[in-house]
Design an enzyme around this catalytic site. Structure first.
Site, PDB file in Angstrom:
ATOM      1  N   GLY A  16       1.003  -1.669   0.029  1.00 46.94           N
ATOM      2  CA  GLY A  16      -0.051  -0.006   0.104  1.00 46.94           C
ATOM      3  C   GLY A  16       1.085   1.364  -0.094  1.00 46.94           C
ATOM      4  O   GLY A  16       0.418   1.983   0.123  1.00 46.94           O
ATOM      5  N   MET A  94      -3.744  -7.381  -7.679  1.00 48.09           N
ATOM      6  CA  MET A  94      -3.206  -8.648  -8.245  1.00 48.09           C
ATOM      7  C   MET A  94      -3.701  -9.136  -9.127  1.00 48.09           C
ATOM      8  O   MET A  94      -3.352 -10.280  -9.410  1.00 48.09           O
ATOM      9  CB  MET A  94      -2.249  -9.351  -6.936  1.00 48.09           C
ATOM     10  CG  MET A  94      -0.967  -8.391  -6.040  1.00 48.09           C
ATOM     11  SD  MET A  94       0.246  -7.925  -7.643  1.00 48.09           S
ATOM     12  CE  MET A  94       0.857  -8.780  -8.348  1.00 48.09           C
ATOM     13  N   ARG A  95      -4.673  -8.788  -8.853  1.00 48.61           N
ATOM     14  CA  ARG A  95      -6.115  -9.509  -9.297  1.00 48.61           C
ATOM     15  C   ARG A  95      -5.855  -9.365 -11.515  1.00 48.61           C
ATOM     16  O   ARG A  95      -5.970  -7.886 -11.519  1.00 48.61           O
ATOM     17  CB  ARG A  95      -7.018  -9.335  -8.972  1.00 48.61           C
ATOM     18  CG  ARG A  95      -7.802 -10.815  -7.423  1.00 48.61           C
ATOM     19  CD  ARG A  95      -9.003 -10.196  -6.942  1.00 48.61           C
ATOM     20  NE  ARG A  95      -9.788 -10.508  -7.788  1.00 48.61           N
ATOM     21  CZ  ARG A  95     -10.198 -11.901  -7.978  1.00 48.61           C
ATOM     22  NH1 ARG A  95      -9.947 -12.746  -6.918  1.00 48.61           N
ATOM     23  NH2 ARG A  95     -11.390 -12.232  -8.313  1.00 48.61           N
ATOM     24  N   ASN A 111      -4.091   2.307 -13.822  1.00 47.48           N
ATOM     25  CA  ASN A 111      -2.631   1.469 -13.007  1.00 47.48           C
ATOM     26  C   ASN A 111      -1.972   2.221 -12.779  1.00 47.48           C
ATOM     27  O   ASN A 111      -1.024   2.475 -14.038  1.00 47.48           O
ATOM     28  CB  ASN A 111      -3.251  -0.068 -14.125  1.00 47.48           C
ATOM     29  CG  ASN A 111      -2.487  -1.381 -13.147  1.00 47.48           C
ATOM     30  OD1 ASN A 111      -1.829  -1.476 -11.845  1.00 47.48           O
ATOM     31  ND2 ASN A 111      -1.111  -1.374 -14.079  1.00 47.48           N
ATOM     32  N   HIS A 113       2.290   0.644 -12.938  1.00 49.43           N
ATOM     33  CA  HIS A 113       3.061  -0.674 -13.205  1.00 49.43           C
ATOM     34  C   HIS A 113       4.408  -0.513 -13.403  1.00 49.43           C
ATOM     35  O   HIS A 113       4.890   0.978 -13.817  1.00 49.43           O
ATOM     36  CB  HIS A 113       3.200  -1.182 -14.895  1.00 49.43           C
ATOM     37  CG  HIS A 113       3.396  -2.426 -14.963  1.00 49.43           C
ATOM     38  ND1 HIS A 113       3.071  -3.564 -14.971  1.00 49.43           N
ATOM     39  CD2 HIS A 113       4.932  -2.767 -16.067  1.00 49.43           C
ATOM     40  CE1 HIS A 113       3.624  -4.037 -14.685  1.00 49.43           C
ATOM     41  NE2 HIS A 113       4.971  -4.011 -15.974  1.00 49.43           N
ATOM     42  N   ASP A 149      -1.524  -5.004 -19.066  1.00 48.49           N
ATOM     43  CA  ASP A 149      -0.560  -3.944 -18.899  1.00 48.49           C
ATOM     44  C   ASP A 149      -0.366  -3.286 -20.691  1.00 48.49           C
ATOM     45  O   ASP A 149       0.740  -2.590 -20.833  1.00 48.49           O
ATOM     46  CB  ASP A 149       0.449  -4.244 -18.369  1.00 48.49           C
ATOM     47  CG  ASP A 149       0.511  -4.741 -16.998  1.00 48.49           C
ATOM     48  OD1 ASP A 149      -0.468  -4.366 -16.768  1.00 48.49           O
ATOM     49  OD2 ASP A 149       1.435  -5.662 -16.691  1.00 48.49           O
ATOM     50  N   GLN A 177      10.180   7.327  -7.734  1.00 52.21           N
ATOM     51  CA  GLN A 177       9.331   7.293  -9.189  1.00 52.21           C
ATOM     52  C   GLN A 177       7.796   7.209  -9.212  1.00 52.21           C
ATOM     53  O   GLN A 177       6.959   7.948  -9.816  1.00 52.21           O
ATOM     54  CB  GLN A 177       9.915   7.372 -10.058  1.00 52.21           C
ATOM     55  CG  GLN A 177      11.495   7.592 -10.753  1.00 52.21           C
ATOM     56  CD  GLN A 177      11.206   8.933 -10.200  1.00 52.21           C
ATOM     57  OE1 GLN A 177      10.821   9.896 -10.965  1.00 52.21           O
ATOM     58  NE2 GLN A 177      11.921   8.912  -8.895  1.00 52.21           N
TER      59      GLN A 177
END
Ligand code: GRF
Length: 223
Positions: A16, A94-95, A111, A113, A149, A177
């Site tokens: 988190g 993570m789903r 999201n 990544h 992604d 970052q």
């Protein structure tokens, strides 16, 4: 409590730290947004603890209590609607999400990544980057669609990969970052400054910047 700006729903599975970076940015009023709900698929996610500590509604949505990924996502959508969420932020979630969630929030799910997409999608991005031997890695905030992604890219930050790097040292450099660009992406959306044009996301009225450039390894002979 009435919070001004964009109403956020954050989905997170683990530590988190990205959620914390959003909480910090909201509290410091650096972004025009407020977190209305945090949902986690893991009961022991630290993200839920961070939310509770900050008086944000925190819900453990148990995958075992749902018969399919679609049912699970439908339950998440109900919660997000109950809290009148405008923008869904996947912050270490993570789903894989399904069209049941993507449909009602088209172009309103983002999201973070930990690689410079489209390089190194999926899991263990830092290991992939080190194994490939890239000299520059980084992180990406992108819109989420049905692909993994591969949604349109909003913002990326690059960091050098150093010769002595391990997955852990590279992760730490990239994470710093992530904590900058995820709140920034939210603010672009709060200010309604993003325009999607095909795969490209155009930032309306960009402010002048230093024109930063990353070269790795450092150029030593003054070229
Ligand atoms: C981050 O590296 C994020 O990019 C990836 O999962 C990690 C989550 O970290 N998707 P945290 O839970 O936000 O600390």
């Amino acid at each position: 409590m009435n919070k001004p700006g964009l109403r956020l729903g954050v989905l997170a599975s683990g530590r988190g730290s990205n959620l914390e970076s959003i909480i910090r940015a909201c509290s410091a009023v650096k972004i025009h947004a407020g977190i209305e709900i945090v949902i986690s698929d893991r009961a022991r996610s630290q993200a839920l603890e961070h939310a509770r500590r900050n008086q944000i509604p925190a819900v453990h949505l148990d995958p075992k209590a749902h018969s399919s990924r679609e049912d699970y996502d439908a339950a998440a959508v109900r919660l997000l609607h109950e809290h009148r969420v405008d923008l869904v932020v996947l912050a270490g979630y993570m789903r894989l999400i399904t069209s049941r969630l993507i449909g009602p929030f088209k172009n309103r799910i983002i999201n973070i990544h930990p690689s410079l997409l489209p390089s190194f999608p999926g899991l263990r991005s830092h290991r992939q980057a080190l194994e490939w031997g890239v000299r520059i890695s980084g992180c990406t905030v992108h819109f989420v669609d049905e692909t993994m992604d591969q949604g349109s890219i909003i913002i990326q930050a690059a960091v050098p990969v150093l010769d002595g790097d391990t997955e852990e040292t590279l992760e730490a450099r990239v994470l710093e970052q992530e904590h900058r660009i995820l709140p920034q992406a939210i603010e672009y959306l709060a200010e309604d400054r993003l325009e999607i044009s095909g795969r490209r996301v155009i930032l309306k009225s960009p402010k002048p910047s230093a024109g930063a450039m990353v070269v790795s390894p450092m150029i030593e002979i003054g070229l």
